[in-house]
Design a protein around this motif. Structure first.
Motif, mmCIF file in Angstrom:
data_model
loop_
_atom_site.group_PDB
_atom_site.id
_atom_site.type_symbol
_atom_site.label_atom_id
_atom_site.label_comp_id
_atom_site.label_asym_id
_atom_site.label_seq_id
_atom_site.Cartn_x
_atom_site.Cartn_y
_atom_site.Cartn_z
ATOM 1 N N VAL A 46 25.742 34.880 35.927
ATOM 2 C CA VAL A 46 26.848 35.850 35.912
ATOM 3 C C VAL A 46 27.769 35.623 37.109
ATOM 4 O O VAL A 46 29.003 35.650 36.981
ATOM 5 C CB VAL A 46 26.311 37.301 35.915
ATOM 6 C CG1 VAL A 46 27.449 38.301 36.088
ATOM 7 C CG2 VAL A 46 25.565 37.601 34.616
ATOM 8 N N ALA A 47 27.164 35.370 38.279
ATOM 9 C CA ALA A 47 27.946 35.189 39.517
ATOM 10 C C ALA A 47 28.842 33.958 39.447
ATOM 11 O O ALA A 47 30.040 34.038 39.760
ATOM 12 C CB ALA A 47 27.005 35.098 40.714
ATOM 13 N N SER A 50 31.714 34.445 37.032
ATOM 14 C CA SER A 50 32.720 35.372 37.573
ATOM 15 C C SER A 50 33.567 34.719 38.657
ATOM 16 O O SER A 50 34.781 34.948 38.725
ATOM 17 C CB SER A 50 32.034 36.614 38.159
ATOM 18 O OG SER A 50 31.256 37.260 37.179
ATOM 19 N N ARG A 53 36.893 29.889 38.397
ATOM 20 C CA ARG A 53 37.978 30.043 37.418
ATOM 21 C C ARG A 53 37.899 29.010 36.294
ATOM 22 O O ARG A 53 38.391 29.250 35.193
ATOM 23 C CB ARG A 53 39.343 29.951 38.108
ATOM 24 C CG ARG A 53 39.617 31.112 39.064
ATOM 25 C CD ARG A 53 41.050 31.074 39.567
ATOM 26 N NE ARG A 53 42.006 31.282 38.501
ATOM 27 C CZ ARG A 53 42.357 32.480 38.026
ATOM 28 N NH1 ARG A 53 41.804 33.586 38.520
ATOM 29 N NH2 ARG A 53 43.248 32.583 37.050
ATOM 30 N N HIS A 56 36.289 30.432 33.205
ATOM 31 C CA HIS A 56 36.891 31.611 32.572
ATOM 32 C C HIS A 56 37.408 31.246 31.175
ATOM 33 O O HIS A 56 38.595 31.236 30.908
ATOM 34 C CB HIS A 56 38.005 32.191 33.453
ATOM 35 C CG HIS A 56 37.484 32.830 34.697
ATOM 36 N ND1 HIS A 56 38.284 33.486 35.597
ATOM 37 C CD2 HIS A 56 36.221 32.936 35.194
ATOM 38 C CE1 HIS A 56 37.549 33.956 36.592
ATOM 39 N NE2 HIS A 56 36.294 33.617 36.360
ATOM 40 N N PHE A 61 32.489 33.467 28.901
ATOM 41 C CA PHE A 61 32.613 34.928 28.893
ATOM 42 C C PHE A 61 31.445 35.532 28.112
ATOM 43 O O PHE A 61 30.780 36.469 28.584
ATOM 44 C CB PHE A 61 33.948 35.333 28.257
ATOM 45 C CG PHE A 61 34.098 36.818 28.037
ATOM 46 C CD1 PHE A 61 34.306 37.686 29.110
ATOM 47 C CD2 PHE A 61 34.014 37.351 26.755
ATOM 48 C CE1 PHE A 61 34.441 39.055 28.904
ATOM 49 C CE2 PHE A 61 34.147 38.717 26.537
ATOM 50 C CZ PHE A 61 34.357 39.572 27.618
ATOM 51 N N GLY A 64 28.195 35.015 30.039
ATOM 52 C CA GLY A 64 28.082 35.990 31.132
ATOM 53 C C GLY A 64 27.630 37.347 30.620
ATOM 54 O O GLY A 64 26.764 38.003 31.223
#
Length: 309
Positions: A46-47, A50, A53, A56, A61, A64
């Motif tokens: 998750v870290a 997040s 970039r 992303h 997503f 995560g």
């Protein structure tokens, strides 16, 4: 008098791994190590998603969200199981049992539909690459996650309400957590209606998403086989293997646990299956997606490099 007996049950006793008395400390060590690894792996996943970039994207997503869901899922079940193994507390209140069942069902179903969303993401990425960013925009991704969570919440409320409206006479739950079938067995009355409801819901929340993933992969494989270059086919397959591995284990265990005839497996076999989907499967996500995924590994190494510099 009968009504009075129904109200006497204020707590249950989780029998856990009582048939493995001589191995309980060994089981505690093994499950504690797996639990810590699962927490660390999913939190790190998750870290890095997040913070980096480059990750992303819709695929990460969903990953995560799945890792966050799996983290809470394990926290709901495993700490209580570990306490039981070392003899700290085997009892659980009716309210505590209902809460554990509610969060377990919500998160388990959420995970099922998140895996389906990830399958759809892979389908769009491979079968419609030029329209990928248009189809899998942020709004669609959020709607898919919200839909998965909403289905989980609705089913959990339905199931928990139907189970805990039953009158209970027995108190010993033949499991290490408050799962639906073991708790229903403690009722004083016939639970045929509840069993039919549970089976119908299980079919819908396991077979429907599994069927959608299966259809996605038929279309994905047919598209990949049309790719001219062997390197292109290999690269396309590589983007799907991680997801497919987790899907097979997750849906396989869920199907065995909730769709098989009730009397087919012994208590020990049921617990072994439950251990697989409550302890082992949540650890698969960080191992399969992070350690076997070049983008995720590179992101992790960049994060470690920034920390050290």
């Amino acid at each position: 008098m009968k009504k009075k007996n129904h109200t006497l049950v204020s707590e249950f006793t989780l029998q856990g791994f009582s048939s493995f008395c001589e191995h309980q400390f060994t089981l505690f060590i093994v499950f504690f190590a797996l639990y810590m690894s699962t927490l660390a792996g999913n939190i790190i996943t998750v870290a890095i998603i997040s913070l980096d970039r480059r990750l992303h994207t819709p695929m990460y997503f969903f990953l995560g969200m799945l890792s966050a869901s799996e983290t809470v899922y394990t926290v709901v079940i495993i700490p209580k199981m570990l306490c039981n193994l070392v003899g700290l507390s085997q009892s659980i209140s009716l309210a505590g049992c209902a809460a554990q069942m509610f969060f377990f069902i919500t998160l388990a179903i959420n995970n099922c539909f998140l895996l389906t969303s990830m399958g759809y993401d892979r389908y769009v990425a491979i079968c419609h690459p030029l329209r990928y960013t248009v189809i899998m925009n942020r709004r669609v991704c959020i709607q898919l996650v919200w839909g998965a969570c909403s289905i989980g919440l609705i089913v959990a409320m339905t199931q928990v309400t139907s189970v805990f409206r039953l009158p209970f006479c027995a108190t010993k739950v033949a499991h290490f957590f408050c799962d639906i079938w073991p708790v229903m067995k403690l009722s004083c009355i016939d639970t045929t209606v509840n069993e039919i409801l549970t089976l119908i819901i299980s079919v819908l929340v396991i077979l429907v998403p599994m069927g959608l993933v299966f259809i996605s992969y038929i279309l994905i494989i047919s598209t990949i086989l049309k790719i001219a270059s062997a390197e292109g086919r290999k690269k396309a397959f590589a983007t799907c293997t991680s997801h497919l591995t987790v899907v097979i284990v997750h849906y396989g265990c869920a199907s065995i646990a909730y769709l098989k005839p009730k009397s087919e497996n012994s208590k020990d076999e049921d617990q072994l299956i439950s251990v697989t989907y409550t302890v082992v499967t949540p650890l698969l996500n960080p191992v399969v997606y992070t350690l076997r995924n070049k983008e995720a590994k590179d992101a992790l190494l960049r994060a470690i490099g920034r920390k050290l510099s």
